[in-house]
Write a protein that holds these residues in place. Sequence first.
Motif, short mmCIF file in Angstrom:
data_model
loop_
_atom_site.label_atom_id
_atom_site.label_comp_id
_atom_site.label_asym_id
_atom_site.label_seq_id
_atom_site.Cartn_x
_atom_site.Cartn_y
_atom_site.Cartn_z
N SER A 116 -82.28 -8.45 -52.59
CA SER A 116 -82.01 -9.46 -51.57
C SER A 116 -81.05 -10.51 -52.13
O SER A 116 -80.88 -10.63 -53.35
CB SER A 116 -83.33 -10.15 -51.20
OG SER A 116 -83.79 -10.92 -52.30
N ALA A 117 -80.46 -11.29 -51.23
CA ALA A 117 -79.57 -12.36 -51.67
C ALA A 117 -80.31 -13.32 -52.61
O ALA A 117 -79.75 -13.76 -53.62
CB ALA A 117 -79.02 -13.12 -50.46
N GLU A 118 -81.56 -13.62 -52.27
CA GLU A 118 -82.32 -14.56 -53.12
C GLU A 118 -82.54 -13.98 -54.51
O GLU A 118 -82.37 -14.68 -55.51
CB GLU A 118 -83.66 -14.89 -52.48
CG GLU A 118 -83.55 -15.85 -51.31
CD GLU A 118 -84.87 -15.99 -50.58
OE1 GLU A 118 -85.41 -14.94 -50.14
OE2 GLU A 118 -85.35 -17.12 -50.46
N ALA A 119 -82.92 -12.71 -54.57
CA ALA A 119 -83.17 -12.10 -55.88
C ALA A 119 -81.88 -11.91 -56.67
O ALA A 119 -81.86 -11.98 -57.90
CB ALA A 119 -83.91 -10.77 -55.72
N ALA A 120 -80.77 -11.68 -55.95
CA ALA A 120 -79.47 -11.48 -56.62
C ALA A 120 -78.98 -12.76 -57.30
O ALA A 120 -78.01 -12.72 -58.06
CB ALA A 120 -78.42 -10.98 -55.63
N PRO A 160 -89.25 -10.97 -54.81
CA PRO A 160 -89.27 -9.83 -55.74
C PRO A 160 -87.89 -9.23 -55.90
O PRO A 160 -87.10 -9.21 -54.95
CB PRO A 160 -90.24 -8.84 -55.08
CG PRO A 160 -90.47 -9.34 -53.70
CD PRO A 160 -90.13 -10.79 -53.66
N PHE A 161 -87.61 -8.76 -57.11
CA PHE A 161 -86.31 -8.15 -57.40
C PHE A 161 -86.46 -6.65 -57.30
O PHE A 161 -87.14 -6.02 -58.11
CB PHE A 161 -85.82 -8.53 -58.80
CG PHE A 161 -84.43 -8.02 -59.08
CD1 PHE A 161 -83.33 -8.83 -58.92
CD2 PHE A 161 -84.23 -6.69 -59.45
CE1 PHE A 161 -82.04 -8.34 -59.13
CE2 PHE A 161 -82.95 -6.19 -59.66
CZ PHE A 161 -81.85 -7.02 -59.50
N ALA A 162 -85.81 -6.03 -56.32
CA ALA A 162 -85.80 -4.57 -56.19
C ALA A 162 -84.35 -4.12 -56.20
O ALA A 162 -83.54 -4.64 -55.43
CB ALA A 162 -86.49 -4.14 -54.90
N GLY A 163 -84.04 -3.18 -57.06
CA GLY A 163 -82.66 -2.72 -57.19
C GLY A 163 -82.42 -2.38 -58.64
O GLY A 163 -83.29 -1.82 -59.30
N LEU A 164 -81.23 -2.73 -59.11
CA LEU A 164 -80.88 -2.45 -60.50
C LEU A 164 -80.85 -3.77 -61.26
O LEU A 164 -80.03 -4.63 -60.97
CB LEU A 164 -79.51 -1.75 -60.55
CG LEU A 164 -79.02 -1.10 -61.84
CD1 LEU A 164 -78.70 -2.12 -62.95
CD2 LEU A 164 -79.98 -0.05 -62.38
#
Length: 425
Positions: free
Chosen positions: A96-100, A256-260
């Motif tokens: 998400s923008a927030e997690a990025a 939460p951070f989901a991605g790479l």
Amino acid sequence: MTDLTVLVVGSGGREHALARAIAADPGVAAVHVAPGNPGTWHSWPHHDVDATDGRAVAALAAGIGADLVVVGPEAPLVAGVADAVRAAGIACFGPSAEAAQLEGSKQFAKDVMAAAGVPTAASRFCRTPDEVAAALTALGSPYVVKQDGLAAGKGVIVTGDRAAAMAHAAACGDVVVEEYLDGPEVSLFVITDGTVALPLQPAQDFKRVGDGDSGPNTGGMGAYTPLPWAPAGLVDAVMERVVVPTLAEMTRRGTPFAGLLYVGLALTSRGMRVVEYNARFGDPETQAILPLLTSPLGQVLYAAATGRLAEVGPLSWRDEAAVIVVAAAEGYPGTPTTGGTITGPRLYESADNVHVIHAGTALDGDTLVAAGGRVLGVVATGQTLTQARDDAYAALAALDFPTGLWRTDIAAKAAAGLIPPVTSL
Ligand code: AMP
Ligand code: GLY
């Protein structure tokens, strides 16, 4: 899930490498790239889109019936493109923008690291020249000054020249001034659904433009994997001391951070320290890492994007080495010379252990020309690092690219066993 249709968003070398690895997954029926580059256009359908326009990307994904969207670069992630795709009911690999913000703001990343107890360089956030001057005095030389926001790998100066450090800060606006970290750097990438995290094989990147790590920082001039000098417990230690606490802190914050998650580390004489987080696959490390991955990448990214990474076992790897050498355009990382022609073998895929990844290329009629800073990368795999680097350099030498420039020492020290093994983490 099989028969996946995957849309890769972005136009760089990383996106070319991602599309290539995703297309090799037997569970993937179709790959599309938007906007892509001449290298990806050659192999997969492409679509013109503004990669930072979430609504446009979501509409494109719906239009082609994508099951999964993979957002490559940081700018669309920070702009909320992954949120827009998910809001349209389509699975998206990317935070998400927030997690990025872990990548979008150096100071945000520092706050998260502090709260999570992650080892990193001492630092100060500075808004004024007086604050910068005080921080330089407090943290000492060599001076490390980082632009707070996104800067395409060029927002950091490491220098013994105090006036240059002050001038860089003045040109950046808000900055983070840091303690200098010695020791070799490692890039460790982790695929995560926010809870479960799977590490990729560590790689090393070459940030400076010139041989022997001379000249200014760039987006990355080459990379190799694996790291023969790295300690055996490296990945486990990073997972335990960095990745798990960071993901827990992001979840605790409600973002939460989901991605790479890209963990950039320095293995210093006093132990490992996080240099930076990025919120996406690294470029050019990804181009070296993915050719060695034997797990089905499309299905793994789909599982991460749908919160089901627990169903995927550890990733598996070919027991080989891989090297990428980036060819940039003269002038990079300043203003690159564009329009230089590129001819030669293998410009569009090849059947052997060497392939060309496009980044800043364009077509002038049928002729391939340089159109950006980092123009292309030559990737080779081999039984050893020496073999891989020899093949990559031979393939590069076979190209006719008069306005191109590249380092001649990518992976050289590691291949020759000249990097002292790191013993303490
Ligand atoms: P970053 O954008 O934070 O990754 O910084 C880009 C590059 O600058 C890193 O890969 C390092 O080579 C260098 N760098 C960043 N922070 C430090 C530091 N604290 N000490 C030494 N070098 C650094
Ligand atoms: N290779 C460095 C980066 O992707 O930021």
